[in-house]
Design a protein around this motif. Structure first.
Motif, short mmCIF file in Angstrom:
data_model
loop_
_atom_site.label_atom_id
_atom_site.label_comp_id
_atom_site.label_asym_id
_atom_site.label_seq_id
_atom_site.Cartn_x
_atom_site.Cartn_y
_atom_site.Cartn_z
N ALA A 97 -43.64 6.34 18.63
CA ALA A 97 -42.88 6.77 19.80
C ALA A 97 -43.26 8.19 20.21
N LYS A 98 -43.24 8.43 21.53
CA LYS A 98 -43.52 9.76 22.06
C LYS A 98 -42.31 10.68 21.87
N LYS A 99 -42.57 11.99 21.87
CA LYS A 99 -41.50 12.97 21.66
C LYS A 99 -40.42 12.87 22.74
N HIS A 100 -40.83 12.56 23.97
CA HIS A 100 -39.88 12.44 25.08
C HIS A 100 -39.63 10.97 25.42
N GLY A 101 -39.96 10.07 24.50
CA GLY A 101 -39.85 8.65 24.78
C GLY A 101 -38.59 8.01 24.24
N ILE A 102 -38.57 6.69 24.35
CA ILE A 102 -37.45 5.90 23.87
C ILE A 102 -37.99 4.69 23.11
N VAL A 103 -37.16 4.11 22.27
CA VAL A 103 -37.48 2.86 21.58
C VAL A 103 -36.45 1.81 21.99
N LEU A 104 -36.94 0.66 22.44
CA LEU A 104 -36.07 -0.45 22.80
C LEU A 104 -35.87 -1.35 21.59
N GLU A 105 -34.64 -1.71 21.32
CA GLU A 105 -34.34 -2.73 20.32
C GLU A 105 -34.00 -4.00 21.08
N LEU A 106 -34.76 -5.06 20.81
CA LEU A 106 -34.66 -6.29 21.59
C LEU A 106 -34.25 -7.45 20.70
N LYS A 107 -33.44 -8.33 21.24
CA LYS A 107 -33.02 -9.54 20.52
C LYS A 107 -33.31 -10.76 21.37
N ARG A 108 -33.55 -11.87 20.70
CA ARG A 108 -33.89 -13.09 21.43
C ARG A 108 -32.75 -13.52 22.34
N GLU A 109 -33.10 -13.92 23.54
CA GLU A 109 -32.14 -14.37 24.54
C GLU A 109 -32.33 -15.86 24.79
N ASN A 110 -33.55 -16.24 25.18
CA ASN A 110 -33.88 -17.65 25.39
C ASN A 110 -34.74 -18.12 24.23
N PRO A 111 -34.32 -19.15 23.50
CA PRO A 111 -35.08 -19.57 22.31
C PRO A 111 -36.46 -20.12 22.64
N ARG A 112 -36.72 -20.44 23.92
CA ARG A 112 -38.01 -20.99 24.30
C ARG A 112 -39.04 -19.91 24.64
N LEU A 113 -38.63 -18.66 24.67
CA LEU A 113 -39.59 -17.58 24.84
C LEU A 113 -40.59 -17.63 23.69
N ARG A 114 -41.84 -17.41 24.00
CA ARG A 114 -42.87 -17.61 22.99
C ARG A 114 -43.67 -16.33 22.77
N TYR A 115 -44.03 -16.08 21.52
CA TYR A 115 -44.91 -14.95 21.19
C TYR A 115 -46.00 -15.43 20.25
N PHE A 116 -47.01 -14.59 20.07
CA PHE A 116 -48.08 -14.89 19.12
C PHE A 116 -47.98 -13.90 17.97
N ASN A 117 -47.88 -14.42 16.76
CA ASN A 117 -47.86 -13.58 15.57
C ASN A 117 -49.29 -13.14 15.28
N CYS A 118 -49.57 -11.86 15.50
CA CYS A 118 -50.95 -11.35 15.44
C CYS A 118 -51.37 -10.88 14.05
N THR A 156 -30.34 -2.17 22.42
CA THR A 156 -30.03 -0.74 22.45
C THR A 156 -31.26 0.03 22.89
N ILE A 157 -31.04 1.26 23.30
CA ILE A 157 -32.11 2.20 23.62
C ILE A 157 -31.91 3.42 22.73
N GLN A 158 -32.95 3.79 22.02
CA GLN A 158 -32.88 4.94 21.12
C GLN A 158 -33.76 6.05 21.68
N CYS A 159 -33.17 7.19 21.91
CA CYS A 159 -33.83 8.33 22.56
C CYS A 159 -34.39 9.27 21.51
N MET A 160 -35.71 9.49 21.55
CA MET A 160 -36.36 10.33 20.54
C MET A 160 -36.01 11.81 20.73
N ARG A 161 -35.88 12.25 21.96
CA ARG A 161 -35.64 13.67 22.23
C ARG A 161 -34.26 14.10 21.75
N SER A 162 -33.24 13.35 22.14
CA SER A 162 -31.87 13.74 21.82
C SER A 162 -31.36 13.10 20.53
N GLU A 163 -32.10 12.08 20.03
CA GLU A 163 -31.70 11.32 18.85
C GLU A 163 -30.39 10.57 19.09
#
Length: 678
Positions: A454-475, A504-511
């Motif tokens: 994460a960048k010093k002025h950036g944010i981290v998104l915490e994401l949870k599954r919404e639609n079970p049919r969404l698909r990803y590739f395990n790399c 949630t959104i986690q802010c790196m600058r302000s913590e």
């Protein structure tokens, strides 16, 4: 405006339930023969840099008595650490493997600063490791990957031991305190960020600051200065450029720029179509709100090899492409695991070219960065024709990558991993907290990976599954950086409700951790736009947060949110309210959203009347308000008309020409309604 062309229907992937490779190994590390093979291999690898010749390495991997290193490693990643187990289940397995290697002294005198394997693994991959010997390059890279994953993940911050962060469960929450309006820190996050600073400083020292500039796990908010210019710059000039970039990040943060989820492309393989390049962009609209539509792209290059070698943005040499991508993909395509990766719609095995595009994305950081940029507008006012001109340079790669994810990926509902992370380079705001990433987006199952990059002025998104049919590739099994625990998302060609939910959104600058706000905003969105019971009941805390936002944005109210972190929270809600054009409230869900619904209604002698004036003030772009009562409900006409009169004042002061109001299942005084004047 581009000329009109024949429009093809976007490709619809025949989505049947994915065949998640649910094999797991229940054996302990001491009892699993493949793990013992890996441990023996790591002992051998420790001496690799001391060997005068690499013939011993090739002899080792060819010896059947040593097992098959590719199959054994894939077994560890997918059978012990894979999607069929939760992070809580895989963490002890990884720690046990590490502790065993420490016990037998494999890690002795091996640190990031002195490790040759780590330096090779994190090199610039614009050249092959051993030119002319792709087999040697493959196995050295492969063993380096295993070594860095198992032995250095803790040291580089990509994993955190279970006992490194100890917080009281009661403290692992944040709340808005009525007395002093302070947003209390999540103590777990605060401790994670402390470790992140140490890890990032260590990586920048070992790998160099420039190698940490781009990451798949962070979407950039601004363009970095030219890499070509930077090559000739001295350290002082590079420091000045980094300072300017930090200033730009602060400007982005103050401007509350809006995050783009990317553009949706569909690809035309009709080689007989002689239309101009611009014909691929049949809509030159610059409004990202209209990018839900499909932009059609015609291929520029005859095949993937020609595209990667000859594109005009960022390319690889032909030798590097063949040795580092084609040969490696062909080796992996013959592995037992690859022969289990099947398209469920037609029972066809994954092809080597699909493995190639995943490897290109995972292993070539600078190339991946340029590729991903073609899915977004990179300057204000960029037209679809200009976007298409850039994206055509990688169109075959993009199409094959979509096929890899949507034909051979994993349904997120089949995975036992429920939480994923992704970083943003600045404190951006979002049009929605239920997301559909249209461009390629790397998620990690490890929170520590996201916070480290994460960048010093950036944010981290915490994401949870919404639609079970969404698909990803395990790399992980194809990546040279398997300790990043990467899952790749990319939107399909067609518009479908395949979303992932922002938790949630986690802010790196302000913590600060904005989880309580995201929950309240998401529930409020459901209250007025979608209204079902998907997220359960609203709480008093949800209502408290929404009430503060309603008061803050009430133009007739002098109240102002001043709690710590209020500036960003206000910006998030402001962007949300500006994107509401249609409000729909079905009263059958009132019991789920009771605490918030109380804020939206006036209680009269004859029942509840919606606060139309308040809604008009708050949602200045709303054009229709619709409410549906459970059964025939008598409406307090006097209160209703008073609300409408007040609402009319705000409508006239806005740019809206009209506001449509629709009510269902109500009884009212029709004569009074007809005589009313506004």
């Amino acid at each position: 405006m581009a000329s009109q062309r024949r429009i093809k229907q976007p490709k619809k992937y025949k989505q049947k339930k994915s065949k998640l490779i649910r094999y797991t190994c229940s054996s302990s590390l001491q009892q699993c023969p493949r793990i013992q093979n890996l441990i023996k291999c790591l002992k051998f690898h420790r001496e690799l840099d001391k060997l005068q010749t690499h013939d011993a390495l090739l002899a080792y991997v060819d010896d059947a008595n040593n097992g098959n290193v590719v199959n054994d490693w894939t077994h560890f990643l997918m059978g012990h650490l894979g999607d069929a187990k939760t992070i809580k289940e895989t963490q002890p397995q990884f720690e046990a493997m590490y502790d065993e290697l420490v016990r037998i002294d494999i890690l002795k005198e091996c640190t990031l600063d002195t490790c040759g394997a780590y330096q090779r693994n994190n090199r610039k991959r614009d050249k092959t490791l051993f030119e002319g010997d792709s087999q040697l390059s493959f196995y050295v890279d492969f063993l380096d990957t295993i070594h860095c994953n198992v032995l250095h993940s803790f040291e580089c911050g990509f994993r955190v031991r279970s006992d490194d962060i100890l917080v009281n469960d009661d403290d692992d929450h944040k709340e808005l305190n009525d007395e002093n309006e302070k947003l209390l820190l999540n103590k777990y996050l605060s401790e994670m960020l402390r470790l992140r600073i140490l890890a990032r400083e260590r990586l920048e020292r070992v790998r160099g600051v420039d190698t940490m500039k781009h990451s798949k796990f962070v979407t950039e908010t601004i363009d970095h200065e030219s890499d070509d210019e930077e090559k000739g710059d001295n350290e002082e000039v590079r420091d000045q450029k980094r300072d300017r970039e930090e200033e730009n990040q602060e400007k982005v943060q103050k401007a509350a720029a809006v995050y783009s989820f990317g553009l949706r492309f569909s690809y035309d393989d009709d080689e007989n179509d002689d239309d101009d390049d611009d014909d691929s962009a049949h809509d030159d609209s610059d409004d990202d709100d209209k990018d839900n539509g499909v932009i059609y792209v015609q291929f520029k290059y005859a095949n993937l090899e020609e595209e990667i070698v000859n594109n005009q943005i960022f390319n690889l040499s032909l030798l590097n492409f063949k040795h580092s991508v084609v040969d490696n993909a062909n080796k992996q395509a013959k592995s037992p695991h690859a022969r289990t990766v099947v398209d469920p719609s037609c029972d066809k095995l994954i092809r080597a070219e699909h493995l190639m595009v995943v490897m290109l994305y995972c292993n070539f950081t600078d190339l991946q960065y340029q590729f991903s940029r073609t899915f977004r507008r990179i300057k204000k006012g960029e037209t679809n024709a200009e976007v298409v001109a850039r994206h055509r340079e990688y169109a075959r790669w993009a199409q094959l990558l979509k096929e890899a994810v949507w034909s051979f990926g994993t349904d997120i509902g089949d995975s036992k991993i429920s939480t994923y992370y992704h970083g943003i380079g600045g404190e951006l705001v979002f049009t929605s907290f239920v997301c559909q990433f249209r461009g390629p987006t790397s998620l990690t199952a490890q929170h520590s990976v996201a916070t480290t990059f994460a960048k010093k002025h950036g944010i981290v998104l915490e994401l949870k599954r919404e639609n079970p049919r969404l698909r990803y590739f395990n790399c992980t099994w194809l990546s040279c950086f398997s300790n990043e625990d990467e899952r790749l998302l990319i939107g399909p060609d067609y518009d479908d409700a395949l979303y992932i939910r922002m938790c949630t959104i986690q802010c790196m600058r302000s913590e600060y951790d904005y989880g309580k706000f995201i929950r309240a905003f998401t529930l409020f969105n459901w209250c007025i736009r979608r209204a079902d019971d998907a997220y359960g009941q609203t709480t008093n805390q949800d209502a408290q947060i929404i009430e503060k936002m309603l008061n803050h944005f009430d133009r007739d109210n002098e109240y102002e949110n001043k709690f710590d972190g209020a500036e960003y929270a206000n910006a998030l809600f402001d962007e949300f309210r500006n994107n509401v054009q249609h409000i729909y409230i079905p009263m059958k869900y009132a019991e789920y959203y009771d605490t918030v619904y109380r804020l939206l209604f006036v209680e009269s002698a004859h029942g509840l009347v919606l606060r139309y004036a308040m809604l008009c003030k708050l949602f200045t772009n709303c054009k229709k308000i619709e409410i549906e009562y459970n059964c025939q409900t008598k409406l307090d006409t006097d209160v209703f008309l008073m609300e409408l009169r007040d609402a009319a004042k705000y409508i006239k002061s806005d740019t809206r020409d009209e506001l449509q109001i629709e009510m269902k299942n109500v009884k009212c005084n029709v004569d009074a309604m007809k005589k009313a004047e506004f």
